[in-house]
Write a protein that holds these residues in place. Structure first.
Motif, mmCIF file in Angstrom:
data_model
loop_
_atom_site.group_PDB
_atom_site.id
_atom_site.type_symbol
_atom_site.label_atom_id
_atom_site.label_comp_id
_atom_site.label_asym_id
_atom_site.label_seq_id
_atom_site.Cartn_x
_atom_site.Cartn_y
_atom_site.Cartn_z
ATOM 1 N N GLU A 29 1.997 10.013 -9.159
ATOM 2 C CA GLU A 29 1.108 9.701 -8.044
ATOM 3 C C GLU A 29 1.834 8.961 -6.920
ATOM 4 O O GLU A 29 1.667 9.264 -5.755
ATOM 5 C CB GLU A 29 -0.056 8.824 -8.535
ATOM 6 C CG GLU A 29 -1.011 9.529 -9.484
ATOM 7 C CD GLU A 29 -1.882 10.543 -8.771
ATOM 8 O OE1 GLU A 29 -2.678 10.144 -7.911
ATOM 9 O OE2 GLU A 29 -1.754 11.745 -9.075
ATOM 10 N N ARG A 30 2.633 7.950 -7.293
ATOM 11 C CA ARG A 30 3.314 7.129 -6.292
ATOM 12 C C ARG A 30 4.624 6.622 -6.863
ATOM 13 O O ARG A 30 4.805 6.547 -8.085
ATOM 14 C CB ARG A 30 2.462 5.904 -5.921
ATOM 15 C CG ARG A 30 1.163 6.237 -5.235
ATOM 16 C CD ARG A 30 0.553 5.004 -4.603
ATOM 17 N NE ARG A 30 1.419 4.431 -3.573
ATOM 18 C CZ ARG A 30 1.186 3.276 -2.960
ATOM 19 N NH1 ARG A 30 0.131 2.571 -3.294
ATOM 20 N NH2 ARG A 30 1.996 2.823 -2.031
ATOM 21 N N HIS A 31 5.547 6.279 -5.990
ATOM 22 C CA HIS A 31 6.734 5.566 -6.466
ATOM 23 C C HIS A 31 7.083 4.473 -5.467
ATOM 24 O O HIS A 31 6.832 4.595 -4.281
ATOM 25 C CB HIS A 31 7.909 6.516 -6.719
ATOM 26 C CG HIS A 31 8.535 7.067 -5.483
ATOM 27 N ND1 HIS A 31 8.016 8.140 -4.801
ATOM 28 C CD2 HIS A 31 9.642 6.674 -4.804
ATOM 29 C CE1 HIS A 31 8.771 8.391 -3.749
ATOM 30 N NE2 HIS A 31 9.761 7.519 -3.727
ATOM 31 N N PHE A 32 7.618 3.382 -6.011
ATOM 32 C CA PHE A 32 7.945 2.204 -5.207
ATOM 33 C C PHE A 32 9.433 1.903 -5.306
ATOM 34 O O PHE A 32 10.008 1.956 -6.387
ATOM 35 C CB PHE A 32 7.174 0.977 -5.712
ATOM 36 C CG PHE A 32 5.680 1.120 -5.676
ATOM 37 C CD1 PHE A 32 4.982 1.009 -4.481
ATOM 38 C CD2 PHE A 32 4.961 1.356 -6.838
ATOM 39 C CE1 PHE A 32 3.596 1.118 -4.445
ATOM 40 C CE2 PHE A 32 3.581 1.475 -6.823
ATOM 41 C CZ PHE A 32 2.901 1.354 -5.613
ATOM 42 N N TRP A 63 3.378 -5.046 -6.500
ATOM 43 C CA TRP A 63 3.147 -3.862 -5.659
ATOM 44 C C TRP A 63 1.651 -3.646 -5.544
ATOM 45 O O TRP A 63 0.936 -3.654 -6.547
ATOM 46 C CB TRP A 63 3.794 -2.630 -6.297
ATOM 47 C CG TRP A 63 5.206 -2.834 -6.703
ATOM 48 C CD1 TRP A 63 5.657 -3.285 -7.909
ATOM 49 C CD2 TRP A 63 6.379 -2.630 -5.909
ATOM 50 N NE1 TRP A 63 7.027 -3.357 -7.921
ATOM 51 C CE2 TRP A 63 7.500 -2.953 -6.705
ATOM 52 C CE3 TRP A 63 6.590 -2.189 -4.592
ATOM 53 C CZ2 TRP A 63 8.811 -2.863 -6.236
ATOM 54 C CZ3 TRP A 63 7.893 -2.090 -4.131
ATOM 55 C CH2 TRP A 63 8.986 -2.419 -4.954
ATOM 56 N N PRO A 67 -1.825 1.898 -0.112
ATOM 57 C CA PRO A 67 -0.594 2.187 0.630
ATOM 58 C C PRO A 67 -0.360 1.282 1.839
ATOM 59 O O PRO A 67 0.776 0.975 2.176
ATOM 60 C CB PRO A 67 -0.775 3.646 1.075
ATOM 61 C CG PRO A 67 -1.781 4.210 0.143
ATOM 62 C CD PRO A 67 -2.691 3.078 -0.227
#
Length: 423
Positions: A29-32, A63, A67
């Motif tokens: 879904e997301r990466h940081f 985090w 967004p």
């Protein structure tokens, strides 16, 4: 007309399969990116709004899942941060470090923290009790220590390990503590009597991490011998033994429903294991290099991973507790059902199945021969389509890798030309 009807049904089946896989496959879904060294530990807040991570860069990072909200970097530790965890309420984050301290942070922009000092060596893990009132920590000073959170005081030590202690966790009811050590033992402790009530022995390696199953009746261990073992804490017997990784297993996390276990390994993969059926469901590739930490969210809807590539990744499981019956039927994308690695298990089933898992596969009425033949043909076509999709996925991955390589080369050439111009 019959051919038109066949095409209609075939399209319906394709739509069903597409929808089924769309809902069931874990997806990134997301990466940081923000840590400057290996990510060592990951954890979700209870409301899923934040993720805490620790890193060899000595920082704790928070985090925000929204967004538009920026991440918080907490500087306080003087050496690598090895473990982080949110309190059950989500109002605090605990962290441990090679600097021999345990810190409690308020996960906001102010980055306020207090340090606990009682260990005399690297502190490798921290875990909140279910009520959030106490902490348990494990250290290279060979001790496990228990602390009060609100009074911020050290209470007592557990002292029977004869080598570094890698991990210590409370049981779901807070009555027991499990710990793992480089002395190749996993110990069960009674928190009230402060006595070791049983020792499990890891003969081939030691356990990097241990944790309790949500039911509190068994524990899982992530071992340096590349295996994952599940032990019953009442009979003291090994229930399952998974040899699915080709590298050291660094971290693991139980799905809150208790049917699944996710593992992270130095072989750069994560594996999702079906504990009810005793087999591998998925092999997940995302990190470049060892995967060092993994954790399910409190609801099991997501899981997060961290690696030596400094990346933090958030994945959607696409099988929550209500849909466990569907998730449990799936096979690992890289393995056909006949080749799926099985766990070696005892004769009795280790886990209570979700009620819908026990539903009968038998049909009351017979299937007409013509329809059976048509269905067989459709299934054959679907098998071919599945294989084709698998090949396309592999080719897409190769294309992405080549594109990444080209972009990196382009950037290097650009930097080189810029330097020449400056010279």
């Amino acid at each position: 007309n019959s051919s038109g009807l066949y095409i209609f049904f075939f399209d319906c089946y394709l739509l069903f399969i597409e929808k089924h896989y769309e809902q069931s496959d874990p997806t990134l879904e997301r990466h940081f990116k923000g840590h400057r060294d290996n990510v060592t530990s990951v954890d979700f807040s209870c409301n899923m709004k934040q993720i805490a991570t620790g890193s060899m860069d000595s920082c704790v990072m928070i985090w925000n899942m929204k967004p538009q909200m920026r991440a918080y970097r907490f500087d306080g530790h003087k050496d690598a941060v090895l473990s982080v965890q949110f309190s059950p309420s989500g109002h605090l984050v605990a962290s441990t470090s090679r600097d021999k301290t345990v810190r409690l942070w308020v996960p906001s922009m102010k980055a306020e923290s207090t340090a606990f000092r009682a260990h005399t060596a690297t502190v490798r893990s921290v875990n909140f009790s279910g009520d959030g009132q106490t902490l348990v920590t494990a250290s290279d000073d060979k001790t496990i220590k228990v602390w009060t959170v609100h009074r911020q005081k050290f209470l007592f030590s557990l002292n029977q390990h004869i080598n570094w202690v890698r991990c210590a966790k409370f049981s779901p009811d807070d009555r027991l503590i499990v710990s793992s050590s480089d002395d190749k033992t996993i110990k069960l402790w009674d928190k009230n009597s402060r006595e070791c009530i049983h020792s499990f022995y890891e003969h081939a390696g030691y356990a990097n991490q241990v944790d309790f199953h949500p039911s509190g009746t068994c524990i899982a261990a992530a071992s340096t011998d590349n295996s994952v073992k599940v032990w019953d804490i009442r009979s003291h017997k090994m229930l399952q033994h998974y040899q699915v990784h080709s590298g050291v297993v660094n971290s693991l996390s139980f799905h809150p429903a208790g049917n699944f276990l996710i593992t992270a390994s130095s072989d750069s993969t994560m594996k999702i294991l079906d504990l009810v059926e005793g087999k591998l469901l998925y092999t997940l590739h995302g990190h470049q290099g060892p995967v060092t930490g993994v954790a399910f969210s409190r609801t099991g809807e997501y899981f997060a991973s961290g690696g030596s590539d400094e990346q933090v990744m958030v994945w959607k499981t696409n099988f929550d507790s209500a849909d466990c019956s569907d998730g449990v039927r799936l096979q690992d994308k890289t393995t056909s059902s006949s080749q799926a690695p099985q766990a070696s298990t005892t004769a009795y089933p280790p886990f209570n199945s979700h009620p819908s898992l026990l539903r009968s596969q038998a049909s009351d009425g017979g299937v007409p021969p013509g329809l059976a033949s048509t269905l067989e043909h459709i299934i054959g076509q679907l098998d071919i389509l599945t294989q084709t999709v698998s090949i396309l996925e592999q080719r897409l991955t190769l294309t992405e890798d080549k594109l990444k390589e080209c972009l990196e080369n382009q950037m290097e050439i650009g930097v080189h030309l810029q330097r020449q111009e400056e010279a």
